[in-house]
Design a protein around this motif. Structure first.
Motif, PDB file in Angstrom:
ATOM      1  N   TRP A   1      11.187  -1.918  -5.301  1.00  0.00           N
ATOM      2  CA  TRP A   1      12.423  -1.347  -4.761  1.00  0.00           C
ATOM      3  C   TRP A   1      12.679   0.052  -5.315  1.00  0.00           C
ATOM      4  O   TRP A   1      13.110   0.941  -4.582  1.00  0.00           O
ATOM      5  N   ARG A   2      12.426   0.233  -6.613  1.00  0.00           N
ATOM      6  CA  ARG A   2      12.666   1.547  -7.223  1.00  0.00           C
ATOM      7  C   ARG A   2      11.761   2.607  -6.588  1.00  0.00           C
ATOM      8  O   ARG A   2      12.224   3.691  -6.248  1.00  0.00           O
ATOM      9  N   ARG A   3      10.508   2.273  -6.439  1.00  0.00           N
ATOM     10  CA  ARG A   3       9.579   3.216  -5.805  1.00  0.00           C
ATOM     11  C   ARG A   3      10.026   3.562  -4.385  1.00  0.00           C
ATOM     12  O   ARG A   3      10.006   4.722  -3.980  1.00  0.00           O
ATOM     13  N   TYR A   4      10.408   2.565  -3.615  1.00  0.00           N
ATOM     14  CA  TYR A   4      10.877   2.777  -2.247  1.00  0.00           C
ATOM     15  C   TYR A   4      12.095   3.708  -2.229  1.00  0.00           C
ATOM     16  O   TYR A   4      12.136   4.676  -1.474  1.00  0.00           O
TER      17      TYR A   4
ATOM     18  N   GLU B   1       0.827  -1.209   0.000  1.00  0.00           N
ATOM     19  CA  GLU B   1       0.000   0.000   0.000  1.00  0.00           C
ATOM     20  C   GLU B   1       0.865   1.265   0.000  1.00  0.00           C
ATOM     21  O   GLU B   1       1.987   1.262   0.525  1.00  0.00           O
ATOM     22  N   ASN B   2       0.305   2.341  -0.548  1.00  0.00           N
ATOM     23  CA  ASN B   2       0.990   3.640  -0.548  1.00  0.00           C
ATOM     24  C   ASN B   2       1.415   4.036   0.855  1.00  0.00           C
ATOM     25  O   ASN B   2       2.534   4.527   1.063  1.00  0.00           O
ATOM     26  N   ALA B   3       0.530   3.844   1.825  1.00  0.00           N
ATOM     27  CA  ALA B   3       0.833   4.231   3.203  1.00  0.00           C
ATOM     28  C   ALA B   3       2.031   3.449   3.745  1.00  0.00           C
ATOM     29  O   ALA B   3       2.808   3.980   4.551  1.00  0.00           O
ATOM     30  N   GLN B   4       2.196   2.206   3.304  1.00  0.00           N
ATOM     31  CA  GLN B   4       3.339   1.419   3.772  1.00  0.00           C
ATOM     32  C   GLN B   4       4.651   1.972   3.234  1.00  0.00           C
ATOM     33  O   GLN B   4       5.638   2.076   3.970  1.00  0.00           O
ATOM     34  N   TYR B   5       4.656   2.339   1.953  1.00  0.00           N
ATOM     35  CA  TYR B   5       5.878   2.923   1.387  1.00  0.00           C
ATOM     36  C   TYR B   5       6.211   4.241   2.089  1.00  0.00           C
ATOM     37  O   TYR B   5       7.384   4.526   2.351  1.00  0.00           O
ATOM     38  N   ALA B   6       5.206   5.049   2.380  1.00  0.00           N
ATOM     39  CA  ALA B   6       5.448   6.335   3.043  1.00  0.00           C
ATOM     40  C   ALA B   6       6.039   6.127   4.438  1.00  0.00           C
ATOM     41  O   ALA B   6       7.026   6.775   4.810  1.00  0.00           O
ATOM     42  N   THR B   7       5.457   5.216   5.204  1.00  0.00           N
ATOM     43  CA  THR B   7       5.985   4.943   6.542  1.00  0.00           C
ATOM     44  C   THR B   7       7.370   4.332   6.466  1.00  0.00           C
ATOM     45  O   THR B   7       8.260   4.683   7.248  1.00  0.00           O
ATOM     46  N   LEU B   8       7.574   3.427   5.505  1.00  0.00           N
ATOM     47  CA  LEU B   8       8.886   2.789   5.358  1.00  0.00           C
ATOM     48  C   LEU B   8       9.960   3.822   5.029  1.00  0.00           C
ATOM     49  O   LEU B   8      11.065   3.780   5.600  1.00  0.00           O
ATOM     50  N   ALA B   9       9.664   4.765   4.138  1.00  0.00           N
ATOM     51  CA  ALA B   9      10.643   5.807   3.801  1.00  0.00           C
ATOM     52  C   ALA B   9      10.950   6.672   5.018  1.00  0.00           C
ATOM     53  O   ALA B   9      12.117   6.978   5.298  1.00  0.00           O
ATOM     54  N   ALA B  10       9.925   7.075   5.753  1.00  0.00           N
ATOM     55  CA  ALA B  10      10.140   7.906   6.946  1.00  0.00           C
ATOM     56  C   ALA B  10      10.933   7.153   8.009  1.00  0.00           C
ATOM     57  O   ALA B  10      11.858   7.711   8.623  1.00  0.00           O
TER      58      ALA B  10
ATOM     59  N   LEU C   1      12.294   7.430  -0.686  1.00  0.00           N
ATOM     60  CA  LEU C   1      13.313   7.741   0.313  1.00  0.00           C
ATOM     61  C   LEU C   1      14.084   8.990  -0.107  1.00  0.00           C
ATOM     62  O   LEU C   1      14.314   9.889   0.709  1.00  0.00           O
ATOM     63  N   ALA C   2      14.462   9.079  -1.373  1.00  0.00           N
ATOM     64  CA  ALA C   2      15.164  10.265  -1.877  1.00  0.00           C
ATOM     65  C   ALA C   2      14.275  11.501  -1.782  1.00  0.00           C
ATOM     66  O   ALA C   2      14.733  12.573  -1.370  1.00  0.00           O
ATOM     67  N   ASP C   3      12.991  11.366  -2.143  1.00  0.00           N
ATOM     68  CA  ASP C   3      12.054  12.492  -2.033  1.00  0.00           C
ATOM     69  C   ASP C   3      11.903  12.923  -0.584  1.00  0.00           C
ATOM     70  O   ASP C   3      11.844  14.127  -0.290  1.00  0.00           O
ATOM     71  N   PHE C   4      11.816  11.967   0.307  1.00  0.00           N
ATOM     72  CA  PHE C   4      11.670  12.269   1.727  1.00  0.00           C
ATOM     73  C   PHE C   4      12.884  13.062   2.215  1.00  0.00           C
ATOM     74  O   PHE C   4      12.751  14.025   2.954  1.00  0.00           O
ATOM     75  N   ARG C   5      14.072  12.672   1.769  1.00  0.00           N
ATOM     76  CA  ARG C   5      15.289  13.381   2.178  1.00  0.00           C
ATOM     77  C   ARG C   5      15.279  14.814   1.643  1.00  0.00           C
ATOM     78  O   ARG C   5      15.695  15.739   2.348  1.00  0.00           O
ATOM     79  N   GLU C   6      14.828  14.999   0.391  1.00  0.00           N
ATOM     80  CA  GLU C   6      14.780  16.348  -0.186  1.00  0.00           C
ATOM     81  C   GLU C   6      13.824  17.242   0.578  1.00  0.00           C
ATOM     82  O   GLU C   6      14.111  18.413   0.808  1.00  0.00           O
ATOM     83  N   GLU C   7      12.691  16.693   1.002  1.00  0.00           N
ATOM     84  CA  GLU C   7      11.719  17.478   1.775  1.00  0.00           C
ATOM     85  C   GLU C   7      12.303  17.906   3.114  1.00  0.00           C
ATOM     86  O   GLU C   7      11.996  18.990   3.604  1.00  0.00           O
TER      87      GLU C   7
END
Length: 188
Positions: free
Chosen positions: A173-176, A127-136, A180-186
C-alpha cells in the motif's frame, strides 16, 4: 497517458462482460476497490480471467473451474502482470465485484464503487508494471470521479473482512500511494 471517453479508458482492451447493471445513482461513484485474481489460483497468464468475467469459463479446463464457472461476477478493470489494462464494464455501470460489503457504514459497495483487479495472489509480490498502471489508472479515475479521494481507496479485504483477503499482504500500500503521489507530481 491514459484517457477516458464515455466511461471507458481509451487505452484499455475492451472485453465486455454481461455481469453488470445500472447503479442506483449513476452520479455516485465515490470508492475505488482493489482486488486480486488468478485463474487457476496463483497461476498467471492465459485468458481464464476474461472468460470468467464473460461467463465463458470452461469447467473442463481445470478442476478449480468446476467450482466457480457458474458464478456471475465482473470488475471494471484488470491489470495483468505485465501492466496491460483490460476493461470489462463501463465506469457508469455497476460491476459485480464487491459482493456483501461495507465501507464507512455504507453497505453494498458495488452501488458506488469502481473495481480494479490485479492479476495476482495474496502472497505473491505484484509486478512493477502493475503498480505503474494502477497509479496511472487511479489518477485518471480520480480526475473524472473526484469523490474518489485517497481516503476512499481500499482493498476488498477491508470492505469484506473475514470473507475476502485480497489484495493481500503482498500488496504494498505504501509503495502504491507513493507512486500515486509521484505520478501526480509528474503531471503537475
Amino acid at each position: 497517458m491514459l484517457t477516458l471517453s464515455g466511461h471507458r479508458v481509451d487505452q484499455a482492451q475492451w472485453c465486455p462482460s454481461p455481469n453488470f447493471n445500472e447503479r442506483p445513482d449513476p452520479a455516485d461513484i465515490s470508492l475505488l476497490v482493489i482486488h486480486n485474481i488468478s485463474l487457476p489460483p496463483s497461476q498467471f497468464g492465459g485468458g481464464h480471467i476474461e472468460a470468467f468475467f464473460q461467463n465463458c469459463l470452461n469447467p473442463a479446463d481445470h478442476p478449480y473451474f468446476e467450482t466457480i464457472h457458474q458464478l456471475t461476477v465482473s470488475s471494471h478493470f484488470l491489470i495483468r502482470r505485465d501492466g496491460g489494462l483490460l476493461q470489462f464494464v463501463p465506469c457508469d455501470k455497476r460491476a459485480w465485484h464487491a459482493g456483501v460489503s461495507t465501507f464507512q457504514g455504507r453497505e453494498n459497495c458495488n452501488d458506488f464503487s469502481l473495481g480494479i483487479e490485479l492479476e495476482g495472489a495474496d502472497n505473491i509480490p505484484y509486478e512493477n508494471a502493475q503498480y505503474a498502471t494502477l497509479a496511472a489508472l487511479t489518477q485518471l479515475l480520480q480526475h473524472h470521479y473526484p469523490a474518489i479521494t485517497d481516503a476512499r481507496i481500499t482493498g476488498h479485504e477491508h470492505i469484506a473482512p473475514g470473507r475476502k483477503t485480497d489484495p493481500g499482504p503482498a500488496f504494498d500500500w505504501r509503495r502504491y500511494r507513493e507512486q500515486l503521489a509521484d505520478f501526480r507530481e509528474e503531471k503537475a
